[in-house]
Scaffold this active site. Structure first.
Site, PDB file in Angstrom:
ATOM      1  N   LYS A   1     -24.204  25.714 -12.809  1.00 42.58           N
ATOM      2  CA  LYS A   1     -24.897  26.979 -13.074  1.00 42.58           C
ATOM      3  C   LYS A   1     -26.376  26.927 -12.684  1.00 42.58           C
ATOM      4  O   LYS A   1     -27.268  27.151 -13.508  1.00 42.58           O
ATOM      5  CB  LYS A   1     -24.778  27.345 -14.560  1.00 42.58           C
ATOM      6  CG  LYS A   1     -23.349  27.426 -15.073  1.00 42.58           C
ATOM      7  CD  LYS A   1     -23.312  27.836 -16.525  1.00 42.58           C
ATOM      8  CE  LYS A   1     -21.909  28.008 -17.058  1.00 42.58           C
ATOM      9  NZ  LYS A   1     -21.181  26.725 -17.229  1.00 42.58           N
TER      10      LYS A   1
ATOM     11  N   ASP B   1     -32.993  28.196 -10.559  1.00 37.85           N
ATOM     12  CA  ASP B   1     -34.330  27.640 -10.345  1.00 37.85           C
ATOM     13  C   ASP B   1     -34.884  28.316  -9.095  1.00 37.85           C
ATOM     14  O   ASP B   1     -34.248  29.238  -8.566  1.00 37.85           O
ATOM     15  CB  ASP B   1     -34.225  26.109 -10.174  1.00 37.85           C
ATOM     16  CG  ASP B   1     -35.508  25.386 -10.592  1.00 37.85           C
ATOM     17  OD1 ASP B   1     -36.607  25.891 -10.257  1.00 37.85           O
ATOM     18  OD2 ASP B   1     -35.419  24.333 -11.226  1.00 37.85           O
TER      19      ASP B   1
END
Ligand code: C5P
Length: 232
Positions: A58, A61
């Site tokens: 998941k 960033d």
């Protein structure tokens, strides 16, 4: 199709289960716990056994950092990996393009790229707490639409949301659904559960199943029972 979630705290336990299930199961999910323990080596070990790996980390960033991390999974030959749709359109588009270009560059089949929409552990109050005023369903559909527009292959969602997603985004848009419980298995901490048979009826493409198989006294028998339930 069933993906078995390898939520174990050692590499040995995970690989033992893959060996125990043998030909019965071909798709496995490596998530945060196992990856934090064993790193990419466990993915390579599972792939060596000719099994397909869904790397469920998941990612969320800045695009550059996610591309660098995704590269590791692509090189290891993962079959599918995921990012958070909340990363936004530009983020999603960049990762989708990178996935395609980098796979082509190193000459391997492109992994499927899917997005997490709203985690099933979140409800409307949680959404409100981060400034999102819409209902969970509306938010799931909005993020699924965004993911499709950005070139992703599908989303992780609840089996109950599959119909909505398929109706709006087409049959080809992949749905991966956790929270699956056969009637004979314990619910554990999953609240909104769906049986494997109902998940198929609702149109799910891949159901993620962990504890009903990994925690069963005889995991192979449990997996066979589930596959039988799906096929009948
Ligand atoms: O053991 P169980 O069948 O509940 O495992 C479900 C798997 O799917 C776990 O690895 C869990 O982290 C994952 N998952 C989930 N709900 C989500 C996303 C992932 O249960 N919304």
């Amino acid at each position: 199709m069933v993906i078995v979630a390898l939520d174990f705290d050692t590499c040995e336990k995970a690989l033992n289960l893959v060996d125990t299930l043998g030909e019965t199961v071909n798709h496995y999910k490596v998530g945060l716990e196992l990856f934090s323990r064993c790193g990419i080596e466990v993915v390579k070990e599972i792939s060596k056994r000719r099994k397909k790996v869904f790397l469920d980390l998941k990612y969320h960033d800045i695009p550059n950092t996610v591309k660098s991390a995704a590269r590791v999974g692509i090189e290891a030959g993962v079959w599918m990996f995921n990012v958070h749709a909340l990363g936004g359109y530009e983020f999603l588009k960049q990762i989708a393009e990178f996935n395609k270009e980098y796979s082509e560059k190193i000459g391997i089949e492109r992994p499927l790229l899917i997005a997490v929409t709203v985690l099933t552990s979140m409800d409307e109050n949680d959404l409100k707490s981060i400034g999102i005023e819409s209902s969970v369903e509306d938010e799931v559909l909005r993020l699924a639409e965004l993911s499709k527009k950005a070139g992703l292959d599908g989303v992780v969602c609840s089996a109950r949301e599959v119909k909505l997603i398929k109706e709006n985004l087409g049959e080809d848009f992949i749905t991966v659904t956790p929270g699956i419980r056969p009637t004979w298995a314990a619910k554990n901490d999953q609240k909104r559960v769906v049986t494997p048979k109902d998940a198929i009826k609702l149109g799910t493409d891949y159901m993620v199943i962990g504890r009903p198989i990994t925690g069963a006294p005889n995991p192979k028998e449990a997996a066979e029972k589930i596959l039988f339930e799906i096929s009948s």
